[in-house]
Structures are given as C-alpha cells and as structure tokens.
Design a protein around this motif. Structure first.
Motif, PDB file in Angstrom:
ATOM      1  N   HIS A  63       0.845  -1.189   0.000  1.00  0.00           N
ATOM      2  CA  HIS A  63       0.000   0.000   0.000  1.00  0.00           C
ATOM      3  C   HIS A  63       0.883   1.243   0.000  1.00  0.00           C
ATOM      4  CE1 HIS A  63      -3.311  -2.592   1.677  1.00  0.00           C
ATOM      5  NE2 HIS A  63      -3.979  -1.872   0.796  1.00  0.00           N
ATOM      6  N   HIS A  64       0.442   2.250  -0.713  1.00  0.00           N
ATOM      7  CA  HIS A  64       1.108   3.535  -0.609  1.00  0.00           C
ATOM      8  C   HIS A  64       0.588   4.280   0.616  1.00  0.00           C
ATOM      9  CE1 HIS A  64      -2.540   5.482  -1.977  1.00  0.00           C
ATOM     10  NE2 HIS A  64      -2.546   4.742  -3.073  1.00  0.00           N
ATOM     11  N   ASP A  65       1.322   5.295   1.003  1.00  0.00           N
ATOM     12  CA  ASP A  65       0.944   6.132   2.146  1.00  0.00           C
ATOM     13  C   ASP A  65       1.266   7.581   1.781  1.00  0.00           C
ATOM     14  OD1 ASP A  65       0.147   6.865   4.767  1.00  0.00           O
ATOM     15  OD2 ASP A  65       2.240   6.867   5.415  1.00  0.00           O
ATOM     16  N   VAL A  90       0.889  -2.450  -6.118  1.00  0.00           N
ATOM     17  CA  VAL A  90       0.320  -1.285  -5.438  1.00  0.00           C
ATOM     18  C   VAL A  90      -0.932  -0.809  -6.172  1.00  0.00           C
ATOM     19  CG1 VAL A  90       0.714   1.128  -4.823  1.00  0.00           C
ATOM     20  CG2 VAL A  90       2.522  -0.560  -4.436  1.00  0.00           C
ATOM     21  N   LEU A  91      -0.853  -0.722  -7.494  1.00  0.00           N
ATOM     22  CA  LEU A  91      -1.989  -0.250  -8.280  1.00  0.00           C
ATOM     23  C   LEU A  91      -3.187  -1.182  -8.160  1.00  0.00           C
ATOM     24  CD1 LEU A  91      -3.291   1.604 -10.406  1.00  0.00           C
ATOM     25  CD2 LEU A  91      -2.185   0.203 -12.162  1.00  0.00           C
ATOM     26  N   SER A  92      -2.952  -2.481  -8.158  1.00  0.00           N
ATOM     27  CA  SER A  92      -4.052  -3.451  -8.201  1.00  0.00           C
ATOM     28  C   SER A  92      -4.464  -3.957  -6.826  1.00  0.00           C
ATOM     29  CB  SER A  92      -3.660  -4.637  -9.093  1.00  0.00           C
ATOM     30  OG  SER A  92      -2.480  -5.268  -8.615  1.00  0.00           O
ATOM     31  N   ASN A  93      -3.906  -3.386  -5.765  1.00  0.00           N
ATOM     32  CA  ASN A  93      -4.247  -3.817  -4.411  1.00  0.00           C
ATOM     33  C   ASN A  93      -5.732  -3.537  -4.142  1.00  0.00           C
ATOM     34  OD1 ASN A  93      -4.355  -4.262  -1.582  1.00  0.00           O
ATOM     35  ND2 ASN A  93      -2.175  -3.776  -1.427  1.00  0.00           N
ATOM     36  N   PRO A  94      -6.511  -4.558  -3.757  1.00  0.00           N
ATOM     37  CA  PRO A  94      -7.962  -4.363  -3.629  1.00  0.00           C
ATOM     38  C   PRO A  94      -8.411  -3.713  -2.329  1.00  0.00           C
ATOM     39  CG  PRO A  94      -7.411  -6.642  -3.157  1.00  0.00           C
ATOM     40  CD  PRO A  94      -6.121  -5.974  -3.571  1.00  0.00           C
ATOM     41  N   THR A  95      -7.489  -3.460  -1.407  1.00  0.00           N
ATOM     42  CA  THR A  95      -7.882  -2.873  -0.128  1.00  0.00           C
ATOM     43  C   THR A  95      -7.343  -1.456  -0.006  1.00  0.00           C
ATOM     44  OG1 THR A  95      -5.953  -3.859   0.975  1.00  0.00           O
ATOM     45  CG2 THR A  95      -8.007  -5.111   1.018  1.00  0.00           C
ATOM     46  N   ALA A  96      -8.003  -0.663   0.815  1.00  0.00           N
ATOM     47  CA  ALA A  96      -7.637   0.743   0.987  1.00  0.00           C
ATOM     48  C   ALA A  96      -6.352   0.877   1.804  1.00  0.00           C
ATOM     49  CB  ALA A  96      -8.773   1.486   1.679  1.00  0.00           C
ATOM     50  N   PRO A  97      -5.582   1.943   1.538  1.00  0.00           N
ATOM     51  CA  PRO A  97      -5.823   2.982   0.534  1.00  0.00           C
ATOM     52  C   PRO A  97      -5.300   2.577  -0.838  1.00  0.00           C
ATOM     53  CG  PRO A  97      -3.869   3.527   1.810  1.00  0.00           C
ATOM     54  CD  PRO A  97      -4.413   2.250   2.392  1.00  0.00           C
ATOM     55  N   GLY A  98      -6.043   2.937  -1.867  1.00  0.00           N
ATOM     56  CA  GLY A  98      -5.588   2.606  -3.207  1.00  0.00           C
ATOM     57  C   GLY A  98      -6.680   2.800  -4.232  1.00  0.00           C
ATOM     58  N   TRP A  99      -6.268   2.766  -5.506  1.00  0.00           N
ATOM     59  CA  TRP A  99      -7.197   3.016  -6.605  1.00  0.00           C
ATOM     60  C   TRP A  99      -8.207   1.886  -6.772  1.00  0.00           C
ATOM     61  CZ3 TRP A  99      -1.845   3.866  -7.272  1.00  0.00           C
ATOM     62  CH2 TRP A  99      -1.470   5.215  -7.379  1.00  0.00           C
ATOM     63  N   ARG A 100      -7.724   0.642  -6.716  1.00  0.00           N
ATOM     64  CA  ARG A 100      -8.655  -0.460  -6.936  1.00  0.00           C
ATOM     65  C   ARG A 100      -9.684  -0.550  -5.813  1.00  0.00           C
ATOM     66  NH1 ARG A 100      -7.347  -6.946  -7.620  1.00  0.00           N
ATOM     67  NH2 ARG A 100      -9.541  -7.575  -7.734  1.00  0.00           N
ATOM     68  N   ALA A 101      -9.301  -0.136  -4.609  1.00  0.00           N
ATOM     69  CA  ALA A 101     -10.258  -0.150  -3.500  1.00  0.00           C
ATOM     70  C   ALA A 101     -11.466   0.723  -3.812  1.00  0.00           C
ATOM     71  CB  ALA A 101      -9.586   0.315  -2.212  1.00  0.00           C
ATOM     72  N   TRP A 102     -11.245   1.839  -4.529  1.00  0.00           N
ATOM     73  CA  TRP A 102     -12.382   2.661  -4.952  1.00  0.00           C
ATOM     74  C   TRP A 102     -13.309   1.864  -5.858  1.00  0.00           C
ATOM     75  CZ3 TRP A 102      -8.913   7.368  -6.515  1.00  0.00           C
ATOM     76  CH2 TRP A 102      -8.648   8.146  -5.379  1.00  0.00           C
ATOM     77  N   LEU A 103     -12.731   1.117  -6.810  1.00  0.00           N
ATOM     78  CA  LEU A 103     -13.560   0.312  -7.712  1.00  0.00           C
ATOM     79  C   LEU A 103     -14.307  -0.767  -6.948  1.00  0.00           C
ATOM     80  CD1 LEU A 103     -11.100  -0.136 -10.719  1.00  0.00           C
ATOM     81  CD2 LEU A 103     -13.050   1.421 -10.571  1.00  0.00           C
ATOM     82  N   GLU A 104     -13.623  -1.405  -6.002  1.00  0.00           N
ATOM     83  CA  GLU A 104     -14.264  -2.455  -5.216  1.00  0.00           C
ATOM     84  C   GLU A 104     -15.423  -1.897  -4.398  1.00  0.00           C
ATOM     85  OE1 GLU A 104     -13.566  -5.652  -5.332  1.00  0.00           O
ATOM     86  OE2 GLU A 104     -11.820  -5.516  -6.649  1.00  0.00           O
ATOM     87  N   ALA A 105     -15.338  -0.610  -4.038  1.00  0.00           N
ATOM     88  CA  ALA A 105     -16.406   0.031  -3.263  1.00  0.00           C
ATOM     89  C   ALA A 105     -17.522   0.569  -4.154  1.00  0.00           C
ATOM     90  CB  ALA A 105     -15.828   1.160  -2.417  1.00  0.00           C
TER      91      ALA A 105
END
Length: 219
Positions: A63-65, A90-105
């Motif tokens: 995850h990025h911070d 990092v880009l495809s990580n499905p949990t927050a914080p991150g871009w894919r987490a937005w899609l999963e939500a």
C-alpha cells in the motif's frame, strides 16, 4: 534540499517539520518519492533511498501512504528503479488505501481522499493512467509530439496483455502487446516513425526503427 532534509547516515529523506526544520526520522513515502522523481538524490545514496521506499510499501502490504503530491510520481519512480512488479501490486491492491479499493467500493470516478471521501471526480488522483500508458503499454511521445514515438514496455510488469489506441494528428496508433504470447502488433500512422524496445531482458533488447504500417514483432 539535500543539506536540510537528507540524512546521509541512513540515506533517507526526512519530512518537513515546523519552521523549515526536518521532521520525523521515520521513512515517509512522499518525502523520498519526490527527490527520486526530480533526480536530486546523490548517486551514492540513490539505491538505499529506493530500498527504504520499497521496504515501506512492502511493510504496509503493498500500500502507498501518500497524497496527490507523492502519488503522481510513485509508480513511475518504482518502474524507473526496476520495481515495476511492485508498482503493479500497489496499483491493483484491492484494499484501501488505493485506486482499486475505490472500484471495489463501487466508485467509478476518482475520489478526493483514499478513505471516506467528501467529494468525487478529482483528476489529481488519476495519475496511474499515465503509468499504464507509458510503462505497461510503453507508449511515449517524442520531444516534438507524435511524429516520432517510443514503444518500450517495462519488462517486469506482470500484465499478460494490453491493447490500446492513441489518437494523433496523423492517425491512430494501435498497440496490442501480449507478454504471454511474446508478440507486439503495432500500427504506425502514415508520416510517423516508431522506435520499439521489446520487453525482454534489457541487455538484449535492441531498439528497432519502424515506419508507417502494421507490424508484428516477436521476442
């Protein structure tokens, strides 16, 4: 900047504190991403600065911070230093914080903040699109625009296939890169030229100059 913020004993940039003084001695991602992105890290410290960044990302579960200032350069910096596979995780990580987490939500636009955003449709969080374009597909324009362009996909990004088109004044560039089949199909518009570096071992990938037309390349 290096005099004030670079800890030369640890090869680590400290984040700003109050009144221009260095802050915490812990690794903060943005404080180390930006010097790497702008090329101000002394050569003798560069490798360890990258190691600190990679270690922090890994410790956080890929995850990025960082916010919009640092995240703009995070993925390209990782690719530039041989960590394209980590950038993809990092880009495809499905949990927050991150871009894919937005899609999963269930969010389609980019939000203002990584978690519990107050508003949506903020372009400054959309920076992975540039990385996908320039590193996963490897498509980058030349210094004078698209009359001469480069196709140089990162060799260590674990994406099996990517297909994309790019509209230019001369016509569409069409790119179909299949890492599993080890093929690249590239359409070069009339009046333009492409330099291609295939995503094999960097030491063995010789640039190829291509004129207009459709080309099939294998490696």
């Amino acid at each position: 900047m290096n005099i004030v913020f670079l800890d030369t004993n640890r090869s680590l940039y400290r984040d700003p504190g109050s009144d221009g003084e260095p802050g915490t001695s812990a690794c903060r991602q943005t404080s180390n991403i930006l010097p790497l992105a702008f090329g101000i890290v002394p050569r003798e410290h560069s490798g360890v600065v990258v190691d600190h960044l990679v270690a922090d990302l890994t410790t956080r579960g890929d995850h990025h911070d960082c916010g919009h200032l640092g995240v703009r350069f995070l993925l390209p910096v990782l690719s530039a230093h041989g960590h394209g596979a980590l950038a993809w995780r990092v880009l495809s990580n499905p949990t927050a914080p991150g871009w894919r987490a937005w899609l999963e939500a269930g969010n389609s636009p980019f939000a203002e903040m990584w978690e519990q955003p107050r508003s949506h449709s903020h372009y400054f969080m959309g920076t992975p699109v540039t990385w996908l374009h320039e590193h996963v597909a490897g498509l980058r324009r030349g210094p004078e625009g698209w009359e001469e362009f480069l196709v140089a996909p990162d060799p260590d990004i674990p994406v099996g296939r990517i297909v994309m088109t790019r509209a230019t004044d001369a016509g569409e560039i069409v790119l179909d890169l299949d890492r599993e089949a080890r093929t690249l199909v590239l359409t070069v518009p009339d009046g333009t030229r492409a330099t291609v570096v295939l995503p094999q071992e960097p030491d063995t990938a010789a640039p190829q100059e291509l004129g207009s037309g459709e080309h099939l390349l294998r490696w």
